[in-house]
Design an enzyme around this catalytic site. Structure first.
Site, PDB file in Angstrom:
ATOM      1  N   HIS A   1      53.266 -23.510  86.773  1.00 38.91           N
ATOM      2  CA  HIS A   1      52.913 -24.393  87.425  1.00 38.91           C
ATOM      3  C   HIS A   1      51.337 -24.440  87.717  1.00 38.91           C
ATOM      4  O   HIS A   1      50.755 -24.200  88.971  1.00 38.91           O
ATOM      5  CB  HIS A   1      53.721 -24.370  88.755  1.00 38.91           C
ATOM      6  CG  HIS A   1      55.022 -25.082  88.830  1.00 38.91           C
ATOM      7  ND1 HIS A   1      56.019 -24.503  89.602  1.00 38.91           N
ATOM      8  CD2 HIS A   1      55.711 -25.911  88.036  1.00 38.91           C
ATOM      9  CE1 HIS A   1      57.256 -25.127  88.937  1.00 38.91           C
ATOM     10  NE2 HIS A   1      57.073 -25.802  88.148  1.00 38.91           N
TER      11      HIS A   1
ATOM     12  N   CYS B   1      62.616 -11.939  94.862  1.00 42.07           N
ATOM     13  CA  CYS B   1      61.408 -11.282  94.372  1.00 42.07           C
ATOM     14  C   CYS B   1      60.656 -10.675  95.160  1.00 42.07           C
ATOM     15  O   CYS B   1      60.080 -12.017  95.907  1.00 42.07           O
ATOM     16  CB  CYS B   1      60.868 -12.057  93.156  1.00 42.07           C
ATOM     17  SG  CYS B   1      59.573 -11.363  92.831  1.00 42.07           S
TER      18      CYS B   1
ATOM     19  N   GLU C   1      66.407 -21.473  87.012  1.00 42.62           N
ATOM     20  CA  GLU C   1      66.830 -20.188  87.152  1.00 42.62           C
ATOM     21  C   GLU C   1      68.249 -20.142  87.394  1.00 42.62           C
ATOM     22  O   GLU C   1      69.156 -19.446  86.901  1.00 42.62           O
ATOM     23  CB  GLU C   1      65.941 -19.398  88.294  1.00 42.62           C
ATOM     24  CG  GLU C   1      66.499 -17.965  88.398  1.00 42.62           C
ATOM     25  CD  GLU C   1      65.853 -17.091  89.631  1.00 42.62           C
ATOM     26  OE1 GLU C   1      64.605 -17.379  89.931  1.00 42.62           O
ATOM     27  OE2 GLU C   1      66.565 -16.392  90.279  1.00 42.62           O
TER      28      GLU C   1
ATOM     29  N   THR D   1      65.805 -15.630  92.857  1.00 39.16           N
ATOM     30  CA  THR D   1      64.722 -14.904  93.227  1.00 39.16           C
ATOM     31  C   THR D   1      63.602 -15.236  94.214  1.00 39.16           C
ATOM     32  O   THR D   1      62.815 -14.413  94.902  1.00 39.16           O
ATOM     33  CB  THR D   1      63.739 -14.214  91.905  1.00 39.16           C
ATOM     34  OG1 THR D   1      63.397 -15.501  91.364  1.00 39.16           O
ATOM     35  CG2 THR D   1      64.651 -13.480  90.879  1.00 39.16           C
TER      36      THR D   1
HETATM   37 FE1  SF4 Z   1      59.820 -14.997  89.664  1.00 37.09          FE
HETATM   38 FE2  SF4 Z   1      59.279 -12.679  90.786  1.00 37.09          FE
HETATM   39 FE3  SF4 Z   1      59.692 -12.720  88.190  1.00 37.09          FE
HETATM   40 FE4  SF4 Z   1      57.408 -13.756  89.225  1.00 37.09          FE
HETATM   41  S1  SF4 Z   1      57.859 -11.610  89.125  1.00 37.09           S
HETATM   42  S2  SF4 Z   1      58.735 -14.801  87.599  1.00 37.09           S
HETATM   43  S3  SF4 Z   1      58.253 -14.869  90.975  1.00 37.09           S
HETATM   44  S4  SF4 Z   1      61.092 -13.384  89.683  1.00 37.09           S
END
Ligand code: SF4
Length: 304
Positions: free
Chosen positions: A46, A216, A133, A188
């Site tokens: 993005h 994440c 996802e 995530t």
């Molecule tokens: Fe998504 Fe985290 Fe992977 Fe980045 S590091 S692509 S935010 S899961």
């Protein structure tokens, strides 16, 4: 010419590991491409600046309906948030080179979904309907259940209210009163606050539920670093795509925590009044390339 006295970078900013890996894979595919066209299945990230740069090198965006028209010598890159296994197989049938740039954290969730589904678990998944996802992870669960002669029970929820409704719906009552196997994990990028509320509801109603926290850290690391930055500066510039949700969330935090905040995509958009501030902080979303951040920092240091 007026220059800023101090420019401070947030101590965590810009590309997360998964996005850096996907962008590097796309650049490598363009470097190595000899004959066909290099595609990403959907826009890679993005960030319009990064996308324009890659497009100028020949990277094209592929929509799923165009997969049958691929040529054998084309290359397709799967984005960081992954795809269902059926779509990856479809790509491999139509072209020779498929690069899977799924973020390792997402791959872990895909494997987890497949593993639990193949053991007959009900999977309760906290995430956004239709998010790439989520579609991918659900696809892994369904494929694994099918391979074991089972019907996949994948329950997608977004909120604590939906978790409560699921508990009262009888969804967790196994036929014949047998103990039911239930697991909970999430997208995530799911909100930590909503995740905690969902966990509380489900643990209270389904004590045997197995819970894996798969959020994440990249998003909240950038948020926490921004909060620390806001305390040290007169104004904050957030660099990133205006269509990027993590960038917009950084902007919302900066607006609350700092007396001046601006969201920009390129150095040309730095608001004039920032050059009059004593100390300016900069941060950037997880899909903002390093060169865009460096260009903003350079422009600020040179003054208007
Ligand atoms: Fe998504 Fe985290 Fe992977 Fe980045 S590091 S692509 S935010 S899961």
């Amino acid at each position: 010419m007026v220059g800023c006295m101090n420019i401070i970078r947030a101590d965590v900013l810009g590309f997360c590991g998964g996005v850096r890996r996907a962008v590097t894979s796309a650049q490598k595919a363009l470097d190595e491409n000899k004959a066909g066209t290099v595609y990403t299945l959907g826009p890679l990230i993005h960030n319009p600046v990064a996308l324009n740069e890659l497009a100028s090198r020949g990277l094209k965006v592929l929509v799923p309906s165009a997969i049958p028209a691929l040529q054998k010598n084309d290359t397709v890159l799967i984005r960081a948030h992954g795809v269902p296994p059926s779509m990856e197989s479809d790509l491999r049938r139509h072209c020779d080179t498929v690069i899977n740039a799924t973020c390792p954290l997402v791959t872990q969730s895909q494997k987890r979904a497949a593993d639990f589904a193949s053991q007959g678990y009900t999977i309760v998944f906290a995430g956004d309907k239709n998010h790439g996802e989520v579609v991918g992870i659900q696809g892994y669960a369904e494929e694994a259940a099918r391979a074991h002669g089972l019907v996949c029970d994948f329950r997608l929820i977004r909120s604590a209210d939906e978790a409560a409704a699921l508990c009262t719906s009888g969804a967790f009552k196994a036929p014949g009163g047998a103990p039911q196997k239930i697991v909970l994990f999430s997208q995530t990028t799911f909100s930590i606050k909503e995740w905690d509320a969902i966990c509380a509801v489900l643990k209270e109603n389904v004590p045997a539920i197995e819970v894996y926290r798969t959020i994440c850290p990249a998003t909240h690391e950038r948020q926490d670093a921004l909060v620390r930055l806001c305390a040290q500066v007169d104004g904050v510039i957030i660099i990133g795509g205006k269509n990027s949700s993590n960038t917009n969330r950084l902007f919302a935090t900066a607006q609350k925590r700092c007396r001046r905040a601006a969201l920009i995509e390129t150095a040309d958009e730095i608001p004039a009044d920032f050059y009059d501030l004593q100390t300016v902080g900069i941060t950037a979303g997880a899909s903002t390339p390093d060169n865009v951040i460096a260009a903003v920092e350079k422009r600020l240091s040179q003054g208007r």
